[in-house]
Every structure is written in C-alpha cells, then in structure tokens.
Design a protein around this motif. Structure first.
Motif, PDB file in Angstrom:
ATOM      1  N   ARG A  74       0.889  -0.964   0.237  1.00 28.93           N
ATOM      2  CA  ARG A  74      -0.120  -0.150  -0.342  1.00 28.93           C
ATOM      3  C   ARG A  74       1.004   1.646   0.356  1.00 28.93           C
ATOM      4  NH1 ARG A  74      -4.779  -1.879   4.326  1.00 28.93           N
ATOM      5  NH2 ARG A  74      -5.789  -3.260   3.272  1.00 28.93           N
ATOM      6  N   ARG A  75       2.057   1.011   0.395  1.00 32.18           N
ATOM      7  CA  ARG A  75       3.540   2.650  -0.177  1.00 32.18           C
ATOM      8  C   ARG A  75       3.004   2.522  -1.380  1.00 32.18           C
ATOM      9  NH1 ARG A  75       7.575   1.753   0.574  1.00 32.18           N
ATOM     10  NH2 ARG A  75       7.946   3.900   2.119  1.00 32.18           N
ATOM     11  N   ARG A  82      -4.767   4.162  -0.267  1.00 31.03           N
ATOM     12  CA  ARG A  82      -4.947   3.781   1.170  1.00 31.03           C
ATOM     13  C   ARG A  82      -5.204   4.680   2.308  1.00 31.03           C
ATOM     14  NH1 ARG A  82       0.389   6.682   0.226  1.00 31.03           N
ATOM     15  NH2 ARG A  82       0.397   7.820   1.519  1.00 31.03           N
TER      16      ARG A  82
END
Length: 271
Positions: A74-75, A82
């Motif tokens: 998700r970074r 996010r």
C-alpha cells in the motif's frame, strides 16, 4: 459449521460463534475479513435465534493485526487510495461496535495492532491468563488505527496509553483485567468456552432492551451527565411500552422466570 474464505460460523444454542480463520498468519487481518465478518455480524443481528455473538481466532492466537505484506504494497498507492482501503478496517470496527446484539471476544495467545482494536471493540472480553495485548505499530514505523487509542483511553491514563503506543510493549491480560478491560481470565485454552458461557448467560435476555443497554454503555464514558440522563430517559420510556417489559415485570411479580425467547418466537411466527 459453515465455512467462508476467512470466517468460520457455528452455533451453540442462542450463541453465534464467528472465528477468524487465518492461523498460518496468526489470524492476520485482511480485506477478506473486513467483508466476511461484517456480513456475518449483520446475519447474526438479523437472526432471531441468535441472542449473543462470540468472536475469536482460530488456533492459539486471536489476531496479529494487519498483514504487513499488504501494508508494504500500500505504500506504493496514492494517499487517497490508502485512506480508502483503511476505511475497510474502520467499517469493520464500527460493525462490531454497532451490532445490536452483545459481542464477546475470546482471546488466546495475543491481540496485536488492529487485532487489539477488534478485541476492544467488542462489548466484553474474555482472555486466557497468559495472553498479551500490544499496540505494536511503532515497531514498524506506523501509527495506531482501528480505534486503538480511543478504546484504550477508556480505561488507561494518558501516560499509560502513551507508553503503550510509543514502546509497543506487551501488556499482559492480567494487567488489563486489573484495569477493567478484560471481563474474565481463564486458563490457557479455555477462553472460548468461557466466552460462550458468558454469551449464553446474556443471550436469553430481552434483545430490544439489551440493544438499548449496549448503546447506553457505549456512550456513557464520553457523555455528560445531562446527556446520559436524557438518553436513559428516552430508552426507559421506550422500554416501558415494550412487550419485553410486560413479560419481565409479569414474571417477576408472578415469581417465575421471564421467557423472552417466547416473545421472539411469537413475533417470528406472526411475520
């Protein structure tokens, strides 16, 4: 027992048992769990044969929290995506908190990160004596989510909350029991059986009154006295006119045990 991809569903009397079954990852939380557990809670809420719910983890661990492999991916996403994915967890916490029927957590091993949030979102908590609880996020460079700080602040001081969040240290179940967050302690391996027994005790009660009581208890710590007096008055007036009150008061005056389940069966038969 019926099986979904992640959530196992079983029934003991009027108690619905929901099990997060991802033992290979110590029951880490995934988007699949968000959807399945929320749906299972809604089904239990709608089922007149269910009086209370027990939520637990498969094997010997409640939940290790978020799946770090997913969080690492998700970074790479934009902040808006996010945030959108995080709402899946928030909605699950709301589903646990807002369920009209009592939800009891049965914790073995430990509850970490969002696993701790799920356990504390339940109305009552039964834990094995050797289990631990940890906010954990700081150890991987993250901040708490899932309502962890809100739930913890209901029973620990700001100083203890800050220490838990900044160190990520484990807090043993016995200490949480002393602080009031854990209702009952058991020997290792006995948390589920004790949680089912506690759930069975409340499952036979008046469901409409129980839902009102849940709401009152959930908001009491943040409401002013005047706000709580008003909420109690509203619910008392509603409850006095309910068939549950007629049965409960009649049973007390008649020196017999109230049969709230019979009212539910009558309502179901009439529908």
């Amino acid at each position: 027992m019926s099986e979904n991809k992640t959530v196992l569903i079983s029934q003991e009397g009027a108690v619905r048992i929901l099990t997060n079954s991802n033992p290979a990852a110590r029951n880490a939380i995934t988007p699949t769990l968000y959807a399945e557990l929320s749906a299972a809670l809604a089904d239990a809420q709608a089922d007149p044969e269910v009086g209370a719910i027990v939520f637990t983890g498969a094997g010997d661990f409640f939940s290790s929290g978020g799946d770090l492999n997913l969080l690492a991916k998700r970074r790479e996403l934009p902040a808006s995506e996010r945030r959108e994915k995080l709402e899946g967890l928030n909605n699950l916490i709301r589903a646990i908190r807002d369920c009209g029927k009592p939800v009891i957590a049965a914790v073995e091993g430990g509850a970490a990160g969002a696993g701790l949030s799920m356990a504390l979102a339940c109305d009552m908590l039964v834990s094995a004596r050797d289990a631990f609880f940890t906010v954990a996020y700081v150890k991987v460079g993250l901040t708490p989510d899932g309502g962890a700080t809100a739930f913890l602040s209901e029973f620990v001081s700001r100083q203890v909350l800050t220490e838990m969040c900044l160190t990520g240290d484990r807090m043993q179940a016995e200490r949480l029991h002393a602080l009031g967050a854990v209702n009952r302690l058991t020997d290792k391996g006995a948390a589920l059986a004790e949680a089912i027994a506690l759930a069975a005790k409340v499952a036979g009660g008046p469901q409409r009154a129980s839902a009102r009581i849940k709401t009152l208890c959930r908001q009491a710590h943040r409401a002013t006295l005047e706000e709580q007096l008003e909420a109690e008055a509203v619910y008392m007036v509603e409850s006095q006119a309910d068939a549950e009150a007629a049965e409960g008061i009649g049973a007390f005056l008649g020196k017999r045990k109230a049969d709230f389940a019979a009212l539910r069966r009558q309502k179901q038969g009439a529908s």
